[in-house]
Write an enzyme that holds these catalytic residues in place. Structure first.
Site, PDB file in Angstrom:
ATOM      1  N   LEU A  20       0.822  -1.212   0.000  1.00 61.34           N
ATOM      2  CA  LEU A  20       0.000   0.000   0.000  1.00 61.34           C
ATOM      3  C   LEU A  20       0.857   1.265   0.000  1.00 61.34           C
ATOM      4  CD1 LEU A  20      -2.720  -1.026   2.624  1.00 61.34           C
ATOM      5  CD2 LEU A  20      -2.852  -1.160   0.134  1.00 61.34           C
ATOM      6  N   THR A  66      11.801  -3.860   1.852  1.00 69.43           N
ATOM      7  CA  THR A  66      10.904  -4.762   2.561  1.00 69.43           C
ATOM      8  C   THR A  66      11.382  -6.206   2.397  1.00 69.43           C
ATOM      9  OG1 THR A  66       8.574  -5.311   2.935  1.00 69.43           O
ATOM     10  CG2 THR A  66       9.252  -5.012   0.643  1.00 69.43           C
ATOM     11  N   LYS A  70      15.608  -6.786   4.170  1.00 67.41           N
ATOM     12  CA  LYS A  70      15.874  -5.830   5.250  1.00 67.41           C
ATOM     13  C   LYS A  70      17.216  -6.058   5.950  1.00 67.41           C
ATOM     14  CE  LYS A  70      11.328  -4.139   6.634  1.00 67.41           C
ATOM     15  NZ  LYS A  70      10.462  -3.869   7.795  1.00 67.41           N
ATOM     16  N   ASN A  91      14.893  -0.293   6.628  1.00 69.67           N
ATOM     17  CA  ASN A  91      13.711  -0.172   5.761  1.00 69.67           C
ATOM     18  C   ASN A  91      13.696   1.105   4.928  1.00 69.67           C
ATOM     19  OD1 ASN A  91      12.904   1.809   7.629  1.00 69.67           O
ATOM     20  ND2 ASN A  91      10.782   1.125   7.649  1.00 69.67           N
ATOM     21  N   SER A 130       7.907 -13.777  17.492  1.00 65.82           N
ATOM     22  CA  SER A 130       9.331 -13.506  17.735  1.00 65.82           C
ATOM     23  C   SER A 130      10.093 -13.285  16.434  1.00 65.82           C
ATOM     24  CB  SER A 130       9.952 -14.666  18.521  1.00 65.82           C
ATOM     25  OG  SER A 130       9.725 -15.915  17.872  1.00 65.82           O
ATOM     26  N   GLY A 132      10.875 -10.604  12.878  1.00 62.69           N
ATOM     27  CA  GLY A 132      11.496  -9.295  12.716  1.00 62.69           C
ATOM     28  C   GLY A 132      10.667  -8.149  13.257  1.00 62.69           C
ATOM     29  N   ALA A 133       9.345  -8.211  13.079  1.00 64.35           N
ATOM     30  CA  ALA A 133       8.483  -7.128  13.566  1.00 64.35           C
ATOM     31  C   ALA A 133       8.534  -7.004  15.079  1.00 64.35           C
ATOM     32  CB  ALA A 133       7.046  -7.359  13.109  1.00 64.35           C
ATOM     33  N   LEU A 229      -0.729  -5.468  14.577  1.00 64.67           N
ATOM     34  CA  LEU A 229       0.025  -4.826  13.502  1.00 64.67           C
ATOM     35  C   LEU A 229      -0.597  -5.058  12.129  1.00 64.67           C
ATOM     36  CD1 LEU A 229       3.797  -5.277  14.414  1.00 64.67           C
ATOM     37  CD2 LEU A 229       2.098  -3.700  15.339  1.00 64.67           C
ATOM     38  N   GLY A 252      -3.028  -1.846  12.571  1.00 66.81           N
ATOM     39  CA  GLY A 252      -1.696  -1.522  12.074  1.00 66.81           C
ATOM     40  C   GLY A 252      -1.638  -0.398  11.065  1.00 66.81           C
TER      41      GLY A 252
END
Length: 286
Positions: A20, A66, A70, A91, A130, A132-133, A229, A252
């Site tokens: 998006l 992305t 990353k 990012n 657990s 990357g985010a 998120l 999110g």
């Protein structure tokens, strides 16, 4: 109007067709009257270095990075911000005066944006997942002065690594999702953040399931803020369930817009970016 002088900013990843970012970034660029466009460019792992080096030579002013690049992009940058180093993820990049890539990460600032007006100092939090985010979320919770963080995951190896990265900065513990202690933690939590993909519209997961199953959530009560998120669908199954329990819920979308606004500010050397324009563009699109 696009002309022969128009520069561009690109999103690089694989895949990028679902992104998006072009919607909200182009809305902001048009509002600001900048002779820039934002495009999404699919890029395979084996092409990353070639693409990154090629973009230095043409009219590219900046990049978003992305999945899955990353971490891999680190070796292609000459300057890396402390926060990107800390998160081990990049990012956002821009070309510096030496025509080399300067890199940062705007995910932490994006995550904390909808929480800034709430008094969360010395509160208790739970992070689900657990991956990357979760790194960005935990760093954000540290910045907001939470007292404790409990991370719940299915994956013991990634969970242990995550806890090790942050254990010297805050009281943090890791639990597997079938640990009996999770029921009490959920009952006492002031904030729960879902970083797993469960409930996302474009994943293989069933649409109407909750992260770790319904039983996991039986002790949730109305004093807890639930932050997912995921932004599509809106609301997610988790946020629908939480709202019925009387919880404050956050999706999110604001994080997506806020991190994008921080990226645009980075590319334009601190220009004030219209959050509301970007947010409205996405809401209208979705």
């Amino acid at each position: 109007m696009i002309s022969s002088k128009t520069s561009f900013i690109a999103l690089i990843g694989n895949p990028v067709s679902h992104s998006l970012s072009p919607i909200m970034q182009n809305a902001a660029l048009q509002y600001l009257g900048l002779d820039l466009i934002y495009i999404a460019m699919p890029c395979k792992d084996e092409d990353l270095e070639l693409v990154m080096n090629s973009l230095k030579k043409i009219n590219c002013k900046g990049l978003n990075i992305t999945i899955p690049h990353k971490e891999k992009v680190f070796d292609l940058c000459s300057e890396i911000s402390p926060i990107a180093n800390k998160l081990k993820a990049i990012n956002t990049l821009k070309l510096n005066s030496a025509k080399e890539w300067s890199a940062t990460n705007t995910d932490v600032e994006g995550f904390i944006y909808p929480l800034k007006t709430l008094n969360l100092t010395k509160k208790q939090s739970i992070v689900l997942g657990s991956g990357g985010a979760a790194r960005s979320v935990i760093q954000g919770l540290i910045n907001l002065n939470f007292s404790t963080i409990s991370v719940v995951s299915r994956n013991k190896s990634s969970l242990d690594e995550l806890i090790k990265n942050f254990e010297n900065q805050i009281t943090i513990e890791g639990l597997l999702n079938n640990d009996n202690r999770t029921e009490t933690l959920i009952e006492e939590a002031d904030l729960i953040v879902n970083t797993t993909p469960v409930g996302m519209k474009t994943t293989k997961h069933e649409m109407n399931v909750l992260p770790y199953g319904d039983v996991f959530w039986r002790s949730l009560n109305s004093k807890t803020i639930v932050y997912d998120l995921i932004y599509n669908p809106a609301p997610t199954p988790l946020l629908k369930f939480s709202a019925k329990k009387g919880c404050i819920t956050i999706d999110g979308l604001k994080m997506l817009v806020a991190q994008g606004a921080k990226s645009l500010s980075f590319w334009t050397n601190g220009l004030e970016v219209p959050f509301h324009i970007m947010n409205d563009a996405l809401k209208n699109y979705l």
